[in-house]
Design an enzyme around this catalytic site. Structure first.
Site, mmCIF file in Angstrom:
data_model
loop_
_atom_site.group_PDB
_atom_site.id
_atom_site.type_symbol
_atom_site.label_atom_id
_atom_site.label_comp_id
_atom_site.label_asym_id
_atom_site.label_seq_id
_atom_site.Cartn_x
_atom_site.Cartn_y
_atom_site.Cartn_z
ATOM 1 N N LYS A 1 0.855 -1.178 0.000
ATOM 2 C CA LYS A 1 0.000 0.000 0.000
ATOM 3 C C LYS A 1 0.892 1.228 0.000
ATOM 4 O O LYS A 1 1.736 1.399 0.878
ATOM 5 C CB LYS A 1 -0.880 -0.003 1.258
ATOM 6 N N GLU B 1 8.389 16.351 15.740
ATOM 7 C CA GLU B 1 8.706 16.364 14.302
ATOM 8 C C GLU B 1 7.744 17.294 13.566
ATOM 9 O O GLU B 1 6.528 17.146 13.675
ATOM 10 C CB GLU B 1 8.575 14.946 13.729
HETATM 11 P P1 NAD Z 1 1.738 8.110 8.092
HETATM 12 O O1 NAD Z 1 2.183 7.290 9.244
HETATM 13 O O2 NAD Z 1 0.570 8.986 8.248
HETATM 14 O O3 NAD Z 1 1.387 7.159 6.851
HETATM 15 C C1 NAD Z 1 2.317 6.237 6.327
HETATM 16 C C2 NAD Z 1 1.547 5.103 5.679
HETATM 17 O O4 NAD Z 1 0.854 4.378 6.682
HETATM 18 C C3 NAD Z 1 0.506 5.546 4.670
HETATM 19 O O5 NAD Z 1 0.490 4.658 3.584
HETATM 20 C C4 NAD Z 1 -0.770 5.471 5.474
HETATM 21 O O6 NAD Z 1 -1.923 5.298 4.696
HETATM 22 C C5 NAD Z 1 -0.503 4.248 6.328
HETATM 23 N N1 NAD Z 1 -1.301 4.161 7.545
HETATM 24 C C6 NAD Z 1 -1.889 5.174 8.242
HETATM 25 N N2 NAD Z 1 -2.563 4.683 9.296
HETATM 26 C C7 NAD Z 1 -2.381 3.343 9.280
HETATM 27 C C8 NAD Z 1 -2.825 2.282 10.130
HETATM 28 N N3 NAD Z 1 -3.588 2.503 11.192
HETATM 29 N N4 NAD Z 1 -2.448 1.037 9.824
HETATM 30 C C9 NAD Z 1 -1.646 0.796 8.773
HETATM 31 N N5 NAD Z 1 -1.232 1.741 7.920
HETATM 32 C C10 NAD Z 1 -1.574 3.014 8.179
HETATM 33 O O7 NAD Z 1 3.025 8.892 7.606
HETATM 34 P P2 NAD Z 1 3.116 9.981 6.437
HETATM 35 O O8 NAD Z 1 2.500 11.242 6.921
HETATM 36 O O9 NAD Z 1 2.649 9.364 5.180
HETATM 37 O O10 NAD Z 1 4.700 10.154 6.319
HETATM 38 C C11 NAD Z 1 5.439 11.059 7.063
HETATM 39 C C12 NAD Z 1 6.158 10.353 8.187
HETATM 40 O O11 NAD Z 1 6.968 9.316 7.678
HETATM 41 C C13 NAD Z 1 7.096 11.265 8.943
HETATM 42 O O12 NAD Z 1 6.956 11.025 10.319
HETATM 43 C C14 NAD Z 1 8.469 10.839 8.472
HETATM 44 O O13 NAD Z 1 9.523 11.085 9.373
HETATM 45 C C15 NAD Z 1 8.256 9.390 8.281
HETATM 46 N N6 NAD Z 1 9.272 8.822 7.393
HETATM 47 C C16 NAD Z 1 10.228 8.011 7.945
HETATM 48 C C17 NAD Z 1 11.223 7.484 7.137
HETATM 49 C C18 NAD Z 1 12.291 6.579 7.699
HETATM 50 O O14 NAD Z 1 12.984 5.930 6.916
HETATM 51 N N7 NAD Z 1 12.455 6.490 9.003
HETATM 52 C C19 NAD Z 1 11.235 7.779 5.774
HETATM 53 C C20 NAD Z 1 10.245 8.620 5.266
HETATM 54 C C21 NAD Z 1 9.257 9.132 6.087
#
Ligand code: NAD
Length: 480
Positions: free
Chosen positions: A173, A384
């Site tokens: 996804k 963050e």
């Molecule tokens: P997010 O956690 O909102 O979403 C990430 C993914 O998880 C999306 O596909 C979303 O639909 C899915 N998701 C949301 N709720 C879920 C649930 N309950 N169960 C399963 N899946 C679910 O994050 P975002 O806003 O898309 O991305 C930004 C964040 O990602 C920031 O905190 C950033 O630091 C982090 N990030 C981390 C890395 C790393 O390598 N550590 C890399 C890139 C981004």
């Protein structure tokens, strides 16, 4: 209007619900495509397809799996212009950046793991005069891969490629905010002749599709990149089911600058490490700590450089920063800038929304923002923000810099600028982060372990670490 489809069992499919979500172009603020609003029923069809495909994909000679991945890499390279344009429209990032970084790297991910699997070997442990142990590493089954919006195809492929290379089938996804290149990847998989059911991409919301993947009893391993809060929810779902988990989460990375650094190289890189991709890279250094003796020199030079950055139409080659990914995210960043003011911060530059002329007049753009005068413990310096916002803080000693750097719940990456090699190694050892860059930033070797400590995640991606994650280990002991 373009309707994105799910990719299940080698075919394009409507969501069972027949419902769609709006997909926005953040540079224009307009809806430009529709995303399947899938749910657990679509995930179930994808899991069934993956289970069927697993029996043949998992025993396919690794050379053949490798060929499939290399074909996908080749097609990504051939379609770099189309993919980069799609990524830029979907995410708001400058087109030149999508081309130079995101899509190039997505092709590298498939190339890297397509060849790494050919060299992946397991261990043996000889017991003198007793016997020998050897280790088997087998594909596990169906991997659930969930990725965020900031580096859409880059991070999506960073999970899918090792999972497939290791012989697993995948239910994946992408973020509902940036689904387009994942959809285009499914077209590429069809063109590349990837056997049906090996990779399945189900589009939709996190609490529906994401949750259906993480809670599915037939998906024993989950690779997730995204926010720390979502990581907690996923861990709570997966832990009682004893799933194998890799969590790459948020960061609040320190960038520590000593007076003896190569000032020009540091300045040039610090502008990039602060604002590349509108500051929306998990590795961006958002807390900049500067040795007191060069604080004013750094502040003046940095602010002068930042003021010259151009926030503009992502299509324009001269734009340094494009649009923020969504209106909601832009509002969140603006609220943090307000918070910083309330906490006593002084805005040295930026701080406002940018209203552009022409086709981007309704887009979501922000000025790159530099703030000083905050304590290291305030919320602005602890939480963050994930946008084009950095804080400047002076430090007196190496110990104080280390203390400031380690003072958040996060520990993803850190950057050190010094010419003192002993100090660099000393600090690198003591700093609590999974990645340390010395006199550079975002220099990546795909063989190296990638990931964070504390609230920045659990586990490591990259190189053998990824192939180990995506395989199950078994020890076999033979007595002489
Ligand atoms: P997010 O956690 O909102 O979403 C990430 C993914 O998880 C999306 O596909 C979303 O639909 C899915 N998701 C949301 N709720 C879920 C649930 N309950 N169960 C399963 N899946 C679910 O994050 P975002 O806003 O898309 O991305 C930004 C964040 O990602 C920031 O905190 C950033 O630091 C982090 N990030 C981390 C890395 C790393 O390598 N550590 C890399 C890139 C981004």
């Amino acid at each position: 209007m373009l309707k994105i489809s799910n990719y299940i069992n080698g075919s394009f499919a409507e969501p069972v619900s027949k419902q769609y979500l709006d997909n926005y172009n953040p540079a224009t603020g307009t809806i430009y495509s529709l995303i399947p609003d899938s749910d657990e029923r679509d995930v179930q069809v994808a899991v069934d397809a993956a289970k069927n495909a697993f029996s043949s994909w998992s025993v396919l000679p690794k050379e053949e799996r490798s060929n499939h991945l290399l074909k996908i890499a080749q097609l990504i390279e051939e379609k770099i212009d189309v993919l980069a344009e799609a990524e830029s429209i979907d995410n708001g990032k400058p087109l030149w950046l999508a081309k130079k970084m995101d899509i190039t790297r997505a092709a590298s991910n498939f190339q890297f793991f397509g060849t790494a699997i050919l060299h992946f070997a397991s261990e043996s442990h000889s017991m003198e005069n007793v016997g020998i142990n050897y280790t088997l590493r087998s594909p596990i089954g169906i991997a659930g891969c969930i990725s965020p919006w900031n580096l859409p195809l880059y991070l999506f492929s960073w999970k899918i490629a090792p999972a497939l290379a290791a012989g697993n089938c995948v239910v994946a996804k992408s973020s509902e905010i940036t689904p387009m290149t994942a959809y285009l990847l499914s077209e590429i998989c069809v063109e590349a002749g990837l056997p049906k059911g090996v990779l399945n991409i189900v589009h939709g919301l996190g609490n529906k599709v994401g949750n259906a993947i993480t809670s599915h009893p037939d998906i024993p391993l989950i690779s997730f990149t995204g926010g720390t809060q979502t990581g907690k929810t996923i861990a709570a779902t997966a832990a009682p089911m004893f799933k194998k988990l890799s969590l790459e989460l948020g960061g609040k990375n320190p960038n520590i600058i000593f007076a003896d650094c190569d000032f020009n190289a540091m300045l040039e890189t610090t502008v990039r490490s602060s604002f590349t991709n509108q500051g929306q890279i998990c590795l961006c250094g958002s807390r900049i700590f500067i040795e007191k003796s060069i604080y004013d020199k750094f502040k003046n030079a940095f602010v002068e450089r930042v003021k010259k950055l151009k926030v503009g139409n992502p299509k324009d080659d001269t734009s340094n920063l494009g649009a923020i990914v969504s209106q909601q995210h832009m509002k969140k960043i603006l609220s943090y800038i307000e918070l910083a003011k309330q906490e006593g911060g002084k805005i040295l530059c930026g701080g406002n929304q940018v209203i552009l002329k022409g086709e981007c007049e309704n887009g979501w753009f922000l000025e790159p923002t530099v703030i000083e005068g905050l304590s290291h413990t305030c919320r602005t310096n602890q939480e963050e923000i994930f946008g084009p916002v950095v804080t400047l803080t002076p430090f007196a000693t190496e110990e104080e810099a280390l203390f400031f750097a380690n003072s958040t719940p996060y520990g993803l990456s850190s950057t050190l600028w010094t010419q003192d090699i002993s100090r660099a190694h000393r600090m690198a050892d003591k700093i609590k982060s999974g990645i340390v860059w010395i006199n550079c930033w975002l220099v990546r070797d795909l063989r190296t372990p990638f990931g964070g400590v504390k609230n920045s995640g659990v586990g490591r991606e990259g190189g053998w670490e990824a192939l180990k994650f995506f395989t199950e280990i078994k020890n076999v002991c033979i007595k002489y």
